[in-house]
Design a protein around this motif. Structure first.
Motif, PDB file in Angstrom:
ATOM      1  N   LYS A 157      50.820 -60.195   6.617  1.00 26.65           N
ATOM      2  CA  LYS A 157      51.807 -60.940   7.403  1.00 26.65           C
ATOM      3  C   LYS A 157      52.024 -60.263   8.761  1.00 26.65           C
ATOM      4  O   LYS A 157      52.172 -60.922   9.771  1.00 26.65           O
ATOM      5  CB  LYS A 157      53.112 -60.975   6.615  1.00 26.65           C
ATOM      6  CG  LYS A 157      54.160 -61.831   7.201  1.00 26.65           C
ATOM      7  CD  LYS A 157      54.193 -63.185   6.575  1.00 26.65           C
ATOM      8  CE  LYS A 157      53.548 -64.190   7.467  1.00 26.65           C
ATOM      9  NZ  LYS A 157      53.514 -65.506   7.019  1.00 26.65           N
ATOM     10  N   ALA A 158      52.062 -58.922   8.743  1.00 31.59           N
ATOM     11  CA  ALA A 158      52.335 -58.190   9.978  1.00 31.59           C
ATOM     12  C   ALA A 158      51.079 -58.002  10.820  1.00 31.59           C
ATOM     13  O   ALA A 158      51.153 -57.477  11.916  1.00 31.59           O
ATOM     14  CB  ALA A 158      52.951 -56.829   9.650  1.00 31.59           C
ATOM     15  N   ALA A 159      49.915 -58.409  10.288  1.00 30.27           N
ATOM     16  CA  ALA A 159      48.642 -58.276  11.007  1.00 30.27           C
ATOM     17  C   ALA A 159      48.299 -56.828  11.312  1.00 30.27           C
ATOM     18  O   ALA A 159      48.018 -56.466  12.446  1.00 30.27           O
ATOM     19  CB  ALA A 159      48.650 -59.089  12.300  1.00 30.27           C
ATOM     20  N   VAL A 160      48.317 -55.963  10.285  1.00 33.07           N
ATOM     21  CA  VAL A 160      47.875 -54.588  10.488  1.00 33.07           C
ATOM     22  C   VAL A 160      46.391 -54.478  10.145  1.00 33.07           C
ATOM     23  O   VAL A 160      45.830 -55.351   9.481  1.00 33.07           O
ATOM     24  CB  VAL A 160      48.670 -53.592   9.619  1.00 33.07           C
ATOM     25  CG1 VAL A 160      50.147 -53.700   9.914  1.00 33.07           C
ATOM     26  CG2 VAL A 160      48.395 -53.791   8.146  1.00 33.07           C
ATOM     27  N   PHE A 161      45.757 -53.409  10.615  1.00 28.99           N
ATOM     28  CA  PHE A 161      44.368 -53.140  10.277  1.00 28.99           C
ATOM     29  C   PHE A 161      44.265 -52.956   8.771  1.00 28.99           C
ATOM     30  O   PHE A 161      45.084 -52.244   8.202  1.00 28.99           O
ATOM     31  CB  PHE A 161      43.929 -51.859  11.006  1.00 28.99           C
ATOM     32  CG  PHE A 161      42.519 -51.468  10.740  1.00 28.99           C
ATOM     33  CD1 PHE A 161      41.495 -52.010  11.490  1.00 28.99           C
ATOM     34  CD2 PHE A 161      42.212 -50.547   9.748  1.00 28.99           C
ATOM     35  CE1 PHE A 161      40.195 -51.653  11.254  1.00 28.99           C
ATOM     36  CE2 PHE A 161      40.903 -50.189   9.512  1.00 28.99           C
ATOM     37  CZ  PHE A 161      39.898 -50.741  10.268  1.00 28.99           C
ATOM     38  N   PRO A 162      43.300 -53.496   8.071  1.00 32.95           N
ATOM     39  CA  PRO A 162      42.212 -54.384   8.498  1.00 32.95           C
ATOM     40  C   PRO A 162      42.494 -55.851   8.190  1.00 32.95           C
ATOM     41  O   PRO A 162      41.571 -56.593   7.973  1.00 32.95           O
ATOM     42  CB  PRO A 162      41.069 -53.873   7.651  1.00 32.95           C
ATOM     43  CG  PRO A 162      41.724 -53.466   6.367  1.00 32.95           C
ATOM     44  CD  PRO A 162      43.138 -53.089   6.678  1.00 32.95           C
ATOM     45  N   LEU A 163      43.763 -56.248   8.175  1.00 34.16           N
ATOM     46  CA  LEU A 163      44.084 -57.613   7.742  1.00 34.16           C
ATOM     47  C   LEU A 163      44.573 -58.466   8.908  1.00 34.16           C
ATOM     48  O   LEU A 163      45.388 -59.341   8.738  1.00 34.16           O
ATOM     49  CB  LEU A 163      45.172 -57.558   6.664  1.00 34.16           C
ATOM     50  CG  LEU A 163      44.852 -56.714   5.448  1.00 34.16           C
ATOM     51  CD1 LEU A 163      46.102 -56.373   4.676  1.00 34.16           C
ATOM     52  CD2 LEU A 163      43.878 -57.444   4.562  1.00 34.16           C
ATOM     53  N   PHE A 164      44.067 -58.185  10.115  1.00 33.35           N
ATOM     54  CA  PHE A 164      44.643 -58.830  11.296  1.00 33.35           C
ATOM     55  C   PHE A 164      43.836 -60.028  11.789  1.00 33.35           C
ATOM     56  O   PHE A 164      44.249 -60.710  12.706  1.00 33.35           O
ATOM     57  CB  PHE A 164      44.747 -57.815  12.432  1.00 33.35           C
ATOM     58  CG  PHE A 164      43.427 -57.215  12.812  1.00 33.35           C
ATOM     59  CD1 PHE A 164      42.604 -57.886  13.697  1.00 33.35           C
ATOM     60  CD2 PHE A 164      43.010 -56.014  12.289  1.00 33.35           C
ATOM     61  CE1 PHE A 164      41.372 -57.354  14.042  1.00 33.35           C
ATOM     62  CE2 PHE A 164      41.789 -55.481  12.635  1.00 33.35           C
ATOM     63  CZ  PHE A 164      40.969 -56.149  13.503  1.00 33.35           C
ATOM     64  N   ASN A 165      42.691 -60.295  11.157  1.00 35.23           N
ATOM     65  CA  ASN A 165      41.759 -61.253  11.754  1.00 35.23           C
ATOM     66  C   ASN A 165      42.318 -62.645  11.976  1.00 35.23           C
ATOM     67  O   ASN A 165      41.915 -63.339  12.900  1.00 35.23           O
ATOM     68  CB  ASN A 165      40.513 -61.356  10.872  1.00 35.23           C
ATOM     69  CG  ASN A 165      39.568 -60.223  11.163  1.00 35.23           C
ATOM     70  OD1 ASN A 165      39.283 -59.959  12.312  1.00 35.23           O
ATOM     71  ND2 ASN A 165      39.122 -59.536  10.128  1.00 35.23           N
TER      72      ASN A 165
END
Lengths: 132, 508, 135
Positions: B220-228
């Motif tokens: 949800k917060a778009a942190v590495f590695p889930l920001f794509n």
């Protein structure tokens, strides 16, 4: 019983991950539905199947001895409601996407990130990319 | 009266969403309702903040159910600060949305969805129950789906599908973590969880749940590695939508990480601190490098959201009062600045006819006021003193140095420089270089121009105020940090002394 | 599909059946589990079936209101049912009020909440799916 349910959940998750890896958005959506189902099962399992003391008992009243834990069921009911809304919206979006883009394959959709989007002004070389 | 005040940040956007939905066939009437609700939300939140500062944490047990069983609303200083900032953003975007393209937006249903999004955000900030937090996340998500594809362009549908696919999976992880946590502790009230978590026998399983939550909130917060998903979707949205997304959506994820990891998993900081620290550093670096590689105003700004999220996680990584206060100050500063940059991007588009830097130019000659207004948030984002970003970065970096996290401090400094590079790139290309093609003819009506510039000036003024008059804002952040670190106070406020004792007696 | 005689004849009847069942489900929920969401789904299933048989426009006409407007009324009703909690000082939001006139009858403000949910669900589901049907 719990082991059996755990194995069943694992099987459903496997199927859903397989569907997630597909390029077709409709399959991905079915994968999401399966994933949601397996998570609901996991909540049921985590809340312990079988008799347990219910969390709310009137003062003085005897607790039912053979009642299942109602809390996970309440959570799952809410999760199903929300999952229904999300799936319905995603389905509508896939359909609209099919109308506008003429495909349901994630591979063929490149509208939001066209290859040329990163190309700067003439001063800088365009990045080399494989032809899609 | 306290209870009315406590529920008001939820009731106002809910009522506004319902009323604007009723006015579906009369788009012209929706706008004043929406704006009035936004102003009311700001007022109620400000009253709530002054109340929590004076009288401490405010707790409301919904439906009069006793605390660990029913849903509670808990507003402490940190929550109240976030609510006030949400109100401010609501006002700014509600005014801005009356600008260019307002009629089409209103007809597509912008206002009911916008208020629904605000409802989800305020609900997430006000709740004290983990499952309820999940529900507010979903409210927010469904409203954001609708807002993202508001114009039904091909680009938006494609971006929307990417956004939907990744967020569906993210929230399902959240649900799974909630279910497992219920199995481990038998409760989902956050105060009750904080009380029970250190005593859970299977600490390994608890840590696994914490990591699941970190994944869900991190997505949800778009942190590495889930920001794509973020740079794939945000730049397609129309500008008021992109501004409210950039300001609030990722910050709800950050809020959830800060809340849960300072409250429920605080006993295990030695394990999670380094993980969050590494994630924070990787997030800063990837975001800022992504921004450096792009030449579209909206994409550069989207990547900068990611990079800045890293700074906000430093508080959770270090868990010292100064670091958490720094994170809170950074969140305040970032919401204001980032929303403003997106609003300005919309104005740049209006004045220069494009978002692509290659096709822009010469705006400094034609629009010097816009140039000055751009410089304030841009330099603030890069952390140039005396603007708001400088103080946020100063607090975060000083906390890292005090905790002897040298690498974290070095990365935070270097990323600040690279941010400056991106902002100067926009400045050079859009404002400074000669225009490659003649700018489009003047198409603004007076009202549209006022609606566009009033919120930009308001937010730029806020940035300047935080920068030049930092003392009260730093004081607020420190008060919020004290509240976050005072776990016993939070637990006692929510559960009450009597309930706590009774629960320990009749434990399962 | 549109020219199926059986569907066209039975859809209006099924619409009334679905509405009746949905009302029953909502009422059963006023003092026992059940209620608004399920009832709303059943009602919207009836409406959608009608729309499939007789076309979107006729279904919209029979609803007499924009689906989103229905959703708005529902949300307002649910919201208002909780406001009674504020009547006495220091009771939180959503504290429901009950009246027991005797004879085992229990009337509470929760039914208003459930009716609100019902309308909101009908409004949302029809607003999402009616535009997908052919005219």
């Amino acid at each position: 019983m719990e082991t059996l349910l755990a194995i069943a959940i694992g099987a459903v998750v496997t199927a859903s991950v397989y569907l997630f890896l597909s390029r077709d958005l409709l399959r991905m959506l079915i994968g999401f539905i399966l994933f949601g189902t397996s998570v609901n099962l996991a909540i049921l399992l985590a809340g312990r199947i079988g008799p347990i003391r219910p969390p709310l008992v009137d003062p003085g009243a005897a607790a039912l001895e053979a009642a299942a834990n109602p809390l996970p069921q309440a959570l799952i009911l809410t999760a199903i409601v929300i999952g229904f809304g999300l799936t319905a919206f995603a389905l509508v979006l896939v359909l609209k996407g099919h109308e506008a883009l003429g495909t349901t394959s994630a591979e063929d959709m490149g509208e939001a990130e066209p290859v040329a989007a990163t190309a700067p002004s003439t001063a800088l070389p365009a990045p080399h990319r494989k032809a899609a | 009266m306290d209870q009315v005040l406590l529920a008001s940040p939820l009731l106002v956007p809910l009522a506004a969403s319902a009323v604007t939905a009723l006015l579906w066939r009369r788009p012209g009437l929706q706008r004043p309702v929406s704006l009035a609700a936004a102003v009311l939300l700001l007022g109620c939140s400000a009253a709530l903040l002054s109340h929590t500062l004076a009288a401490g944490t405010l707790v409301g047990r919904m439906g009069a159910w006793p605390a660990p069983f029913g849903i509670v609303l808990v507003v402490d200083v940190f929550s109240a600060i976030m609510l006030v900032i949400t109100g401010l953003m609501a006002v700014a975007v509600a005014v801005y949305s009356a600008g260019q393209g307002a009629t089409e937006r209103d007809r597509a249903g912008f206002h009911p969805l916008f208020q629904g999004l605000l409802l989800g955000v305020t609900g997430a900030f006000a709740t004290g129950d983990l499952f309820n937090l999940y529900v507010w996340f979903e409210v927010m998500l469904i409203a954001s789906f609708g807002l993202l594809v508001l114009d039904r362009t091909r680009e938006q549908l494609d971006g929307g599908l990417r956004y939907v696919a990744l967020n569906l999976v993210g929230t399902t992880f959240f649900l799974l973590a909630v279910g497992l946590l219920l199995g481990l502790t038998g409760t989902l009230n956050m105060a009750d969880l904080a009380r029970l978590a250190p005593a859970v026998e299977n600490q390994g399983a608890l840590a696994a749940v914490a990591v699941l939550l970190l994944i869900a909130f991190g997505a949800k917060a778009a942190v590495f590695p889930l920001f794509n998903w973020l740079p794939a979707a945000y730049h397609t949205a129309s500008m008021p939508v992109a501004a409210i997304f950039a300001a609030l959506l990722t910050k709800v994820g950050v809020y959830a990480i800060i809340r849960v990891f300072t409250l429920v998993f605080a006993h295990d900081t030695a394990f999670f601190g380094p993980i969050v620290g590494v994630v924070a550093m990787a997030t800063m670096v990837t975001g800022v490098l992504g921004a450096a590689a792009h030449y579209d105003v909206r994409r550069i700004l989207s990547f900068h959201i990611i990079s800045q999220i890293g700074y906000m996680l430093v508080g959770v990584a270090l868990m010292t009062p100064l670091a958490i206060a720094g994170s809170v100050l950074y969140v305040i500063h970032h919401i204001v600045v980032k929303a403003n940059l997106f609003l300005i991007a919309g104005a740049i588009r209006q004045a220069g006819g494009s978002f692509a830097l290659a096709r822009l130019g010469g705006l400094w000659v034609t629009r010097p006021v816009l140039g000055l207004l751009f410089l304030i948030p841009a330099l603030s984002l890069a952390g140039i003193p005396p603007l708001s970003g400088f103080w946020g970065k100063l607090a975060v970096i000083r906390a890292s140095l005090e905790a002897e996290a040298w690498l974290l401090a070095a990365v935070a400094l270097a990323v600040g420089l690279l941010t400056l590079f991106s902002m100067i790139k926009i400045w050079n290309e859009a404002f400074w270089k000669a225009a490659p093609e003649p700018p489009p003819a003047e198409t603004w009506s007076r009202a549209a121009r006022f609606a566009t510039f009033a919120p930009i000036v308001l937010l730029a003024g806020t940035t300047l105020a935080i920068g030049l008059w930092t003392e009260p804002f730093m004081g607020l952040s420190l008060a919020a940090a004290d509240g976050l670190l005072d776990r016993q106070g939070y637990i006692a406020a929510v559960l009450g002394e009597r309930a706590t004792a009774a629960l320990q007696e009749g434990a399962r | 599909m549109n020219d199926s005689l059986i569907l066209r004849t039975s859809a209006p009847l099924l619409l009334w059946l679905a509405l009746a069942v949905s009302i029953f489900i909502v009422l059963r929920g006023h003092n026992a589990p059940g209620g608004g969401f399920l009832g709303g789904l059943i009602a919207s299933a009836g409406i959608l079936l009608y729309a499939i048989a007789h076309g979107r426009d006729r279904a919209m006409r029979r609803m007499r209101m924009a689906p989103v407007g229905l959703c708005g009324i529902g949300l307002l009703a649910a919201l208002a049912s909780g406001l009674l909690g504020f009547v006495t000082p220091d009771t939180p939001y959503l504290t429901h009020r009950w009246w027991f006139p005797g004879g085992g009858l229990a009337l509470g403000t929760t039914i208003v909440f459930d009716l609100g949910v019902y309308l909101a669900v009908v409004g949302t589901v029809t607003a999402m799916f009616l535009p997908l049907l052919r005219k």
